[in-house]
Design an enzyme around this catalytic site. Structure first.
Site, PDB file in Angstrom:
ATOM      1  N   HIS A 141      70.009  29.143   4.415  1.00 26.21           N
ATOM      2  CA  HIS A 141      68.707  29.767   4.620  1.00 26.21           C
ATOM      3  C   HIS A 141      68.581  31.061   3.826  1.00 26.21           C
ATOM      4  O   HIS A 141      67.521  31.367   3.274  1.00 26.21           O
ATOM      5  CB  HIS A 141      68.482  30.032   6.104  1.00 26.21           C
TER       6      HIS A 141
ATOM      7  N   GLU B 178      67.607  30.288   0.410  1.00 27.33           N
ATOM      8  CA  GLU B 178      66.194  29.926   0.305  1.00 27.33           C
ATOM      9  C   GLU B 178      65.359  31.152  -0.060  1.00 27.33           C
ATOM     10  O   GLU B 178      64.376  31.052  -0.793  1.00 27.33           O
ATOM     11  CB  GLU B 178      65.743  29.327   1.637  1.00 27.33           C
ATOM     12  N   HIS B 179      65.741  32.306   0.461  1.00 31.07           N
ATOM     13  CA  HIS B 179      65.053  33.553   0.129  1.00 31.07           C
ATOM     14  C   HIS B 179      65.481  34.068  -1.250  1.00 31.07           C
ATOM     15  O   HIS B 179      64.650  34.465  -2.064  1.00 31.07           O
ATOM     16  CB  HIS B 179      65.382  34.635   1.174  1.00 31.07           C
TER      17      HIS B 179
ATOM     18  N   GLU C 228      63.505  38.300   9.996  1.00 33.84           N
ATOM     19  CA  GLU C 228      63.144  36.955  10.450  1.00 33.84           C
ATOM     20  C   GLU C 228      63.890  36.604  11.740  1.00 33.84           C
ATOM     21  O   GLU C 228      63.335  35.954  12.629  1.00 33.84           O
ATOM     22  CB  GLU C 228      63.458  35.941   9.346  1.00 33.84           C
TER      23      GLU C 228
END
Length: 437
Positions: free
Chosen positions: A56, A59-60, A136
């Protein structure tokens, strides 16, 4: 050019390109767009404890710039053509995708390949995105329903990687080094693990040429490699039954999830499970909705859902209600589950559920993004494409007896429960929950 294209159902075509990259496309007449994604068969289950949240995090990070493009340049190129560029991470795969006009498909292919295979990985960008990911996680903690989902997975799947949140933890993200992220990216984001899926107004052979050129340098590192086959079960059954977890949260509502483990996606009974789920809590006419909301007014939101991974799966029920009503909500849900376990579903319920699934399946194929997602998931999970007609036939073939047998096997297991709400201790929970522990 691709090697030996292989035609699959309807307007879908498949090729395996150099370096083991799989390309699956679907031509959709009458549209002017193309949805295209690079899928990687790597997700949070593939992370070590040290790497928890790495997929994840990437992904950023990968959108922060490449050797040819800055982060601003990536955004500007996509905005200039009115397209969408994004990504998502799941437990068993990651997808980087674009949705553009058919005239801009070459840009989409080049940009996605650049981001996925040639990111810059500047130290400063790692620190910037570390802060974004931590924000997040804080947002997840402020959303009781999201927090509940992660708590339920942790409770049901235990120490197995399926039990870890995709997003990682605050501790793992703070501790993760740039070298750990870079090693995970270079070691796991390889072309034999990649599937390029595209749907819309396209020509398969042209997409194949664009993808082969864009991924050429990365594919060259794996010359002669074949595609990694679909993920299979490890033989370790991670799910467990009969546990209760509580996360204290000063929210206005109590949020509860009850569920049982089920077979993985390679196990039998998938169409019957879909019918059972639809009839149980998949729509306004479902038993749970009718019993909990319509007849008793105990909760605004109640539904059931299923997941199927390579190693295991689950069927779960969610409800959000006033804290003082939690005991009654759980009691009603348990009664509904017990009734379906002992008696199955009526013929009318099965017929409605099958109709709902048929309609949802067809309507879900109305846009190119949905079709692209269907292609990518099917290739990664099963290594083959199932036509819409075949899927509809499988749903139609489900019988009430088949659903009853599955319900008796699945729902007779001890329930696992997770609760997020204004309770200090498990002893503060109503008896209908405490007795599950």
């Amino acid at each position: 050019m691709p090697a030996s294209p292989d035609r699959t159902p309807d307007t879908v075509r498949r090729s395996e390109l150099p370096g083991g990259v799989r390309l699956v496309t679907e031509a959709v007449p009458g549209v002017r767009s193309v949805a295209l994604g690079i899928w990687i068969g790597i997700g949070s289950v593939d992370e070590t404890t040290e790497q928890a949240g790495a997929a994840h995090f990437l992904e950023h990070l990968l959108f922060k710039g490449t050797r040819r493009r800055t982060a601003a340049g990536i955004a500007e190129e996509m905005d200039a053509v009115g397209g969408e560029l994004n990504a998502f991470t799941a437990k068993e795969h990651t997808c980087y995708y674009a949705h553009v006009l058919d005239t801009d498909v070459a840009l989409a292919v080049d940009l996605l390949a650049d981001v996925v295979t040639d990111a810059e990985f500047a130290h400063a960008d790692v620190e910037v995105e570390r802060g974004v990911v931590l924000e997040e996680i804080s947002m997840r903690d402020d959303d009781p329903e999201d927090l509940l989902g992660d708590l339920f997975d942790e409770t049901l799947f235990g120490a197995h990687p399926l039990g870890r949140p995709v997003i990682g933890s605050e501790d793992s993200i703070r501790a993760m080094s740039r070298d750990t992220l870079h090693s995970f990216w270079r070691g796991e984001y390889t072309t034999p693990r990649m599937v390029v899926a595209a749907a819309g107004n396209l020509d398969h052979d042209r997409i194949a040429d664009l993808v082969a050129a864009a991924l050429g340098p990365a594919a060259g590192e794996h010359f002669g490699a074949r595609a990694v086959p679909p993920r299979t079960a490890t033989g370790v059954r991670p799910a467990r039954s009969g546990a209760l977890a509580l996360q204290s949260d000063e929210s206005e509502q109590a949020h509860v999830m009850l569920g049982v483990p089920g077979a993985g996606r390679h196990g039998p009974g998938r169409p019957a499970l879909a019918v059972l789920n639809a009839a149980l809590g998949g729509g306004l006419s479902s038993r749970l909705f009718q019993q909990v909301r319509e007849q008793r007014g105990l909760a605004y939101q109640v539904y059931s859902s299923t997941v199927r991974y390579a190693d295991s799966g689950a069927l779960s029920v969610y409800a959000g209600c006033a804290p003082e009503r939690l005991g009654e909500v759980v009691a009603v849900v348990r009664d509904v589950l017990a009734g379906v376990t002992s008696e199955g579903l009526t013929e009318a319920e099965v017929a409605r559920a099958k109709g709902s699934l048929r309609g949802g399946l067809v309507l879900g194929c109305e846009d190119t993004a949905s079709r692209m997602n269907r292609l990518g998931r099917a290739e990664l999970d099963h290594g083959r494409q199932r036509s819409l007609a075949e899927s509809l036939t499988r749903i139609d073939a489900v019988t009430p007896d088949e659903v009853a047998a599955l319900a008796a096997e699945l729902l007779d297991q001890p329930l696992t429960a997770a609760v997020v709400g204004p309770y200090d201790d498990v002893d503060d929970l109503p008896e209908s929950l405490r007795e599950l522990a």
